[in-house]
Design a protein around this motif. Structure first.
Motif, PDB file in Angstrom:
ATOM      1  N   GLU A 274       0.970  -1.161  -0.009  1.00 47.72           N
ATOM      2  CA  GLU A 274      -0.046   0.013   0.052  1.00 47.72           C
ATOM      3  C   GLU A 274       0.821   1.298   0.095  1.00 47.72           C
ATOM      4  OE1 GLU A 274      -3.231   2.216   3.050  1.00 47.72           O
ATOM      5  OE2 GLU A 274      -3.105  -0.302   2.906  1.00 47.72           O
ATOM      6  N   ARG A 275       2.037   1.265   0.826  1.00 47.82           N
ATOM      7  CA  ARG A 275       2.716   2.433   0.950  1.00 47.82           C
ATOM      8  C   ARG A 275       3.565   2.626  -0.467  1.00 47.82           C
ATOM      9  NH1 ARG A 275       7.328   1.612   4.627  1.00 47.82           N
ATOM     10  NH2 ARG A 275       8.978   1.552   2.661  1.00 47.82           N
ATOM     11  N   ASP A 276       3.798   1.386  -0.996  1.00 47.66           N
ATOM     12  CA  ASP A 276       4.524   1.637  -2.359  1.00 47.66           C
ATOM     13  C   ASP A 276       3.672   2.064  -3.261  1.00 47.66           C
ATOM     14  OD1 ASP A 276       6.844   0.840  -3.881  1.00 47.66           O
ATOM     15  OD2 ASP A 276       5.554  -0.949  -4.601  1.00 47.66           O
ATOM     16  N   ALA A 277       2.535   1.511  -3.434  1.00 45.47           N
ATOM     17  CA  ALA A 277       1.599   2.314  -4.472  1.00 45.47           C
ATOM     18  C   ALA A 277       1.495   3.796  -4.215  1.00 45.47           C
ATOM     19  CB  ALA A 277       0.305   1.401  -4.402  1.00 45.47           C
ATOM     20  N   SER A 278       1.398   4.103  -3.099  1.00 47.56           N
ATOM     21  CA  SER A 278       1.041   5.614  -2.892  1.00 47.56           C
ATOM     22  C   SER A 278       2.199   6.530  -3.161  1.00 47.56           C
ATOM     23  CB  SER A 278       0.834   5.961  -1.306  1.00 47.56           C
ATOM     24  OG  SER A 278       1.878   5.582  -0.476  1.00 47.56           O
ATOM     25  N   LYS A 279       3.360   6.022  -2.829  1.00 45.47           N
ATOM     26  CA  LYS A 279       4.719   6.482  -3.270  1.00 45.47           C
ATOM     27  C   LYS A 279       4.904   6.602  -4.858  1.00 45.47           C
ATOM     28  CE  LYS A 279       6.926   7.112   0.859  1.00 45.47           C
ATOM     29  NZ  LYS A 279       7.372   8.498   1.155  1.00 45.47           N
ATOM     30  N   ARG A 280       4.505   5.436  -5.584  1.00 50.49           N
ATOM     31  CA  ARG A 280       4.512   5.353  -6.900  1.00 50.49           C
ATOM     32  C   ARG A 280       3.570   6.405  -7.617  1.00 50.49           C
ATOM     33  NH1 ARG A 280       7.260   0.796  -9.281  1.00 50.49           N
ATOM     34  NH2 ARG A 280       8.115  -0.567  -7.561  1.00 50.49           N
ATOM     35  N   ALA A 281       2.469   6.487  -6.947  1.00 49.26           N
ATOM     36  CA  ALA A 281       1.426   7.637  -7.570  1.00 49.26           C
ATOM     37  C   ALA A 281       1.868   9.081  -7.633  1.00 49.26           C
ATOM     38  CB  ALA A 281       0.080   7.335  -6.704  1.00 49.26           C
ATOM     39  N   ILE A 282       2.654   9.365  -6.808  1.00 47.88           N
ATOM     40  CA  ILE A 282       3.196  10.614  -6.808  1.00 47.88           C
ATOM     41  C   ILE A 282       3.979  11.217  -7.919  1.00 47.88           C
ATOM     42  CG2 ILE A 282       4.370  12.421  -5.623  1.00 47.88           C
ATOM     43  CD1 ILE A 282       3.712  10.697  -3.053  1.00 47.88           C
ATOM     44  N   GLU A 283       3.515  12.102  -8.732  1.00 49.59           N
ATOM     45  CA  GLU A 283       4.292  12.618  -9.885  1.00 49.59           C
ATOM     46  C   GLU A 283       5.347  13.807  -9.418  1.00 49.59           C
ATOM     47  OE1 GLU A 283       2.601  13.599 -13.399  1.00 49.59           O
ATOM     48  OE2 GLU A 283       1.050  12.105 -13.058  1.00 49.59           O
ATOM     49  N   ARG A 284       6.685  13.635  -9.656  1.00 48.27           N
ATOM     50  CA  ARG A 284       7.612  14.281  -9.187  1.00 48.27           C
ATOM     51  C   ARG A 284       8.299  14.989 -10.413  1.00 48.27           C
ATOM     52  NH1 ARG A 284       7.729   9.840  -6.565  1.00 48.27           N
ATOM     53  NH2 ARG A 284       7.791   9.757  -4.411  1.00 48.27           N
ATOM     54  N   TRP A 285       8.769  16.337  -9.957  1.00 48.20           N
ATOM     55  CA  TRP A 285       9.182  17.379 -11.239  1.00 48.20           C
ATOM     56  C   TRP A 285      10.706  16.849 -11.374  1.00 48.20           C
ATOM     57  CZ3 TRP A 285      13.766  20.190 -11.443  1.00 48.20           C
ATOM     58  CH2 TRP A 285      13.860  21.001 -12.558  1.00 48.20           C
ATOM     59  N   GLY A 286      10.981  16.834 -12.807  1.00 45.75           N
ATOM     60  CA  GLY A 286      12.328  16.220 -12.989  1.00 45.75           C
ATOM     61  C   GLY A 286      12.585  14.753 -13.173  1.00 45.75           C
ATOM     62  N   ASP A 287      11.501  14.076 -13.015  1.00 40.26           N
ATOM     63  CA  ASP A 287      11.544  12.476 -13.030  1.00 40.26           C
ATOM     64  C   ASP A 287      11.973  11.810 -14.647  1.00 40.26           C
ATOM     65  OD1 ASP A 287      11.302   9.877 -12.607  1.00 40.26           O
ATOM     66  OD2 ASP A 287       9.522   9.908 -12.119  1.00 40.26           O
ATOM     67  N   PRO A 288      13.070  11.406 -14.613  1.00 41.68           N
ATOM     68  CA  PRO A 288      13.504  10.974 -15.952  1.00 41.68           C
ATOM     69  C   PRO A 288      12.806   9.987 -16.844  1.00 41.68           C
ATOM     70  CG  PRO A 288      14.979  10.177 -14.556  1.00 41.68           C
ATOM     71  CD  PRO A 288      14.080  11.107 -13.481  1.00 41.68           C
ATOM     72  N   MET A 289      11.983   9.136 -15.872  1.00 42.29           N
ATOM     73  CA  MET A 289      11.240   8.176 -16.178  1.00 42.29           C
ATOM     74  C   MET A 289       9.688   8.390 -16.422  1.00 42.29           C
ATOM     75  SD  MET A 289      12.733   5.415 -16.701  1.00 42.29           S
ATOM     76  CE  MET A 289      11.600   4.039 -17.179  1.00 42.29           C
ATOM     77  N   ALA A 290       9.186   9.773 -16.206  1.00 43.04           N
ATOM     78  CA  ALA A 290       7.795  10.040 -16.049  1.00 43.04           C
ATOM     79  C   ALA A 290       7.543  10.099 -17.624  1.00 43.04           C
ATOM     80  CB  ALA A 290       7.675  11.584 -15.693  1.00 43.04           C
ATOM     81  N   GLY A 291       8.200  10.599 -18.606  1.00 45.05           N
ATOM     82  CA  GLY A 291       8.136  10.513 -19.916  1.00 45.05           C
ATOM     83  C   GLY A 291       8.014   9.227 -20.473  1.00 45.05           C
ATOM     84  N   ARG A 292       8.780   8.524 -20.240  1.00 45.01           N
ATOM     85  CA  ARG A 292       8.636   6.953 -20.569  1.00 45.01           C
ATOM     86  C   ARG A 292       7.326   6.298 -20.216  1.00 45.01           C
ATOM     87  NH1 ARG A 292      11.078   3.299 -24.324  1.00 45.01           N
ATOM     88  NH2 ARG A 292      10.622   1.344 -23.426  1.00 45.01           N
ATOM     89  N   LEU A 293       6.963   6.543 -19.008  1.00 44.38           N
ATOM     90  CA  LEU A 293       5.676   5.869 -18.473  1.00 44.38           C
ATOM     91  C   LEU A 293       4.531   6.350 -19.347  1.00 44.38           C
ATOM     92  CD1 LEU A 293       6.484   5.854 -14.673  1.00 44.38           C
ATOM     93  CD2 LEU A 293       6.290   3.805 -16.245  1.00 44.38           C
ATOM     94  N   ALA A 294       4.666   7.841 -19.582  1.00 43.10           N
ATOM     95  CA  ALA A 294       3.442   8.446 -20.203  1.00 43.10           C
ATOM     96  C   ALA A 294       3.318   7.675 -21.724  1.00 43.10           C
ATOM     97  CB  ALA A 294       3.821   9.708 -20.380  1.00 43.10           C
ATOM     98  N   LEU A 295       4.645   7.443 -22.191  1.00 39.66           N
ATOM     99  CA  LEU A 295       4.612   6.826 -23.617  1.00 39.66           C
ATOM    100  C   LEU A 295       3.995   5.232 -23.467  1.00 39.66           C
ATOM    101  CD1 LEU A 295       8.076   7.908 -25.068  1.00 39.66           C
ATOM    102  CD2 LEU A 295       5.793   8.647 -25.739  1.00 39.66           C
ATOM    103  N   ASP A 296       4.463   4.721 -22.568  1.00 36.36           N
ATOM    104  CA  ASP A 296       3.885   3.380 -22.445  1.00 36.36           C
ATOM    105  C   ASP A 296       2.296   3.312 -22.091  1.00 36.36           C
ATOM    106  OD1 ASP A 296       6.596   2.398 -22.420  1.00 36.36           O
ATOM    107  OD2 ASP A 296       6.743   2.017 -20.396  1.00 36.36           O
ATOM    108  N   LYS A 297       1.899   4.051 -21.472  1.00 35.54           N
ATOM    109  CA  LYS A 297       0.540   4.402 -21.311  1.00 35.54           C
ATOM    110  C   LYS A 297      -0.336   4.607 -22.472  1.00 35.54           C
ATOM    111  CE  LYS A 297       0.417   5.241 -16.307  1.00 35.54           C
ATOM    112  NZ  LYS A 297       0.205   6.390 -15.182  1.00 35.54           N
ATOM    113  N   ALA A 298       0.539   5.583 -23.257  1.00 36.19           N
ATOM    114  CA  ALA A 298      -0.392   5.797 -24.618  1.00 36.19           C
ATOM    115  C   ALA A 298      -0.395   4.607 -25.623  1.00 36.19           C
ATOM    116  CB  ALA A 298       0.390   6.973 -25.195  1.00 36.19           C
ATOM    117  N   LYS A 299       0.704   3.888 -25.595  1.00 38.19           N
ATOM    118  CA  LYS A 299       1.014   2.565 -26.371  1.00 38.19           C
ATOM    119  C   LYS A 299      -0.189   1.814 -25.992  1.00 38.19           C
ATOM    120  CE  LYS A 299       5.664   2.552 -27.817  1.00 38.19           C
ATOM    121  NZ  LYS A 299       6.845   1.590 -27.786  1.00 38.19           N
TER     122      LYS A 299
END
Length: 106
Positions: free
Chosen positions: A20-45
């Motif tokens: 549960e804690r892991d899921a809540s930490k992963r749900a937070i979007e952080r500024w400057g996260d290098p993987m944020a763009g990659r995850l957005a692309l994966d969701k779009a695919k």
């Protein structure tokens, strides 16, 4: 109040493998996260608007690859996949039978 009640019911010790804690930490979007763009692309695919095959269910294959949207439902294979799955099922049933025979008198 709801938040406080929720935390009051949780154990005091928090371990590393708390899902549960892991899921809540992963749900937070952080500024400057290098993987944020990659995850957005994966969701779009994943939400592709490409056409999907709609018809009778396709025979299973080793790699779980769905048929293309233009497939006409005719299996034109040489029968290898069918033999492959039969051999797997046969090996599983033999292993189960051997296990049952080995632990029969326990």
């Amino acid at each position: 109040r709801e938040y406080e009640r929720e935390w009051a019911n949780k154990p005091l010790a928090q371990y590393e493998d708390n899902a549960e804690r892991d899921a809540s930490k992963r749900a937070i979007e952080r500024w400057g996260d290098p993987m944020a763009g990659r995850l957005a692309l994966d969701k779009a695919k994943a939400k592709s608007n490409r056409p999907k095959y709609r018809g009778p269910p396709a025979p299973p294959n080793r790699f779980d690859i769905p048929p293309g949207h233009k497939w006409d439902g005719v299996d034109r294979s040489n029968g290898y996949e069918k033999q492959f799955f039969l051999a797997q099922a046969d090996a599983r049933s033999k292993a189960e039978l051997a296990h049952k025979w080995a632990v029969e008198d326990m």
